[in-house]
Design a protein around this motif. Structure first.
Motif, PDB file in Angstrom:
ATOM      1  N   GLU A  43       2.485   1.903  -3.441  1.00  0.00           N
ATOM      2  CA  GLU A  43       1.217   2.407  -4.271  1.00  0.00           C
ATOM      3  C   GLU A  43       1.292   3.647  -4.203  1.00  0.00           C
ATOM      4  OE1 GLU A  43      -3.223   1.530  -5.292  1.00  0.00           O
ATOM      5  OE2 GLU A  43      -2.061  -0.045  -4.397  1.00  0.00           O
ATOM      6  N   CYS A  44       1.222   4.092  -2.839  1.00  0.00           N
ATOM      7  CA  CYS A  44       1.140   5.636  -2.508  1.00  0.00           C
ATOM      8  C   CYS A  44       2.418   6.634  -3.143  1.00  0.00           C
ATOM      9  CB  CYS A  44       0.999   5.987  -1.127  1.00  0.00           C
ATOM     10  SG  CYS A  44       1.230   7.584  -0.472  1.00  0.00           S
ATOM     11  N   ASP A  74       0.849  -1.272   0.000  1.00  0.00           N
ATOM     12  CA  ASP A  74      -0.044   0.016  -0.083  1.00  0.00           C
ATOM     13  C   ASP A  74       0.790   1.163  -0.103  1.00  0.00           C
ATOM     14  OD1 ASP A  74      -2.108  -1.524  -0.070  1.00  0.00           O
ATOM     15  OD2 ASP A  74      -2.512  -1.224   2.044  1.00  0.00           O
ATOM     16  N   TYR A  75       2.173   1.266   0.583  1.00  0.00           N
ATOM     17  CA  TYR A  75       2.922   2.308   0.907  1.00  0.00           C
ATOM     18  C   TYR A  75       3.621   2.655  -0.484  1.00  0.00           C
ATOM     19  CZ  TYR A  75       5.751   5.989   2.977  1.00  0.00           C
ATOM     20  OH  TYR A  75       6.527   7.118   3.368  1.00  0.00           O
TER      21      TYR A  75
END
Length: 429
Positions: free
Chosen positions: A188-189, A185-186
């Protein structure tokens, strides 16, 4: 009148009056026709030794003739076959142009991509070693997608290039910050900051414009050569109508039936027959010429500043330049990402002890445009394009010119200089 004269003249008059109207005292020999007919590979059993009455003929003049019904049928089929071969031979140039040039361009573009990928791989292995090898699939996927687009795949070049830079940013961000652990997720950010932070400088924007223009032109051109090849192959395979076959027989082989096998058709007569038989081909000419003009315009794009050779040859250096930009701006990029995505978790002690390897900061040699790869086509793109443009220009109006090209052939007509000794469809005139 003395009686002896009457005794001689009266029987002679009776003999003359008994002859059929218009007949010669002696029927003409079909010897020349037999020789020419046999030379075509036909059986001489079909052909009489002397002229016969011609009421049975369906195409040729119904006068005294050397042709039987079987001969007329066979020569009619021979006319059709020779016409089909003439059209195929006359259109040979345009067909081979598209076949051979498609092969050359396709070989050139494919090998250009292969060489660009190999060059990047060799350079990055030398420079980054294991770091590159552990992340090489990012670059391999880039070339796989470029090849897929070139071969007609459903690839959006802009989206694909955006994905490449986003993935590269994710990988590099981890390498320049080994002291942290990053979740999916990180990361992707992180990738969402590709456009905003411009970590790779202006290289992605420029490369996107260049690659998109170059690949659209290259793919369109090769697809155009494929279309030209298919059209030329189909159009040169003629299927003459029954009316055309009759006209061809009358033009090419009715002289045989009249005992004149060496007399060839008059030039204007040939043109009239060919224009009738090739009307469909002539109708295609307008669309064909527009197609050739469009191909010439695309060819100019291949010669322009964004041609595929000048884009792909130095692509390894351009990507390395982008990587160096990221290295130089790594602290500012990391700070802004941490600010936007949050502070990442520290990595386990063993991993955080590692720092970015020394060779990660190695600079690349400047690109030398003279160092072009050797391609299967054995030439540069400029020379290939110059050659195809000349050939394309010669291909214009090729279909409407077919009757003139065929009727200029000395094996078909008597030629313009022999108009008084040629076949006009009924006789030598």
């Amino acid at each position: 009148m003395p009686s002896w004269i009457g005794a001689v003249i009266l029987p002679l008059l009776g003999l003359l009056l008994s002859l059929p109207a218009g007949a010669d005292v002696k029927a003409r020999s079909c010897g020349e026709v037999r020789q020419a007919y046999g030379a075509k590979g036909f059986s001489l059993a079909d052909i009489p030794y002397q002229e016969i009455a011609g009421e049975h003929l369906r195409i040729c003049p119904q006068e005294y003739t050397c042709c039987t019904t079987e001969m007329e049928d066979k020569l009619s089929q021979q006319s059709k076959l020779e016409f089909e071969n003439l059209v195929e031979e006359t259109s040979h140039f345009v067909r081979t142009t598209f076949v051979s040039r498609h092969k050359k361009f396709d070989e050139f573009f494919r090998e250009l991509l292969e060489n660009a990928e190999k060059s990047l791989n060799d350079m990055f292995v030398r420079t980054y070693g294991m770091l590159y090898m552990q992340n090489s699939e990012v670059f391999q996927d880039l070339f796989t997608e470029l090849k897929r687009y070139y071969t007609g795949g459903n690839v959006n070049l802009e989206e694909m290039l955006n994905d490449f830079w986003a993935r590269l940013l994710e990988r590099m961000f981890q390498l320049i910050n080994p002291q942290y652990h990053f979740s999916e997720d990180y990361l992707e950010c992180v990738s969402k900051y590709t456009d905003q932070l411009k970590p790779f400088g202006d290289v992605p924007r420029k490369l996107k414009i260049q690659v998109t223009r170059a690949f659209i032109a290259a793919r369109t051109f090769v697809q155009g050569l494929t279309v030209g090849r298919e059209v030329a192959n189909r159009v040169s395979k003629v299927s003459p109508t029954p009316g055309c076959i009759r006209a061809l027989m009358k033009m090419l082989y009715c002289p045989y039936c009249r005992g004149l096998p060496t007399v060839r058709p008059c030039n204007n007569y040939c043109l009239n027959v060919m224009k009738g038989c090739l009307a469909n081909q002539a109708d295609l000419d307008t669309e064909w010429n527009l197609f050739i003009d469009a191909m010439l315009l695309v060819a100019e794009r291949l010669e322009g500043p964004f041609n595929i050779e000048s884009v792909m040859d130095p692509i390894d250096v351009k990507i390395s330049e982008a990587i160096m930009n990221m290295q130089e701006n790594s602290m500012q990029v990391s700070a802004k990402v941490f600010q936007g995505c949050g502070q990442p978790k520290p990595a386990p002690a063993l991993r955080s002890a590692r720092s970015a390897p020394e060779n990660f900061n190695t600079r690349f040699r400047p690109y030398n445009p003279e160092e072009r790869p050797t391609t299967a086509a054995g030439t540069s793109l400029d020379r290939l394009v110059t050659d195809i443009k000349e050939k394309l220009k010669l291909s214009k109006k090729v279909w409407s010119a077919l009757p003139y090209t065929i009727c200029k052939d000395e094996s078909v007509t008597a030629g313009t200089s022999n108009e008084e000794e040629c076949w006009n469809g009924h006789s030598k005139a």
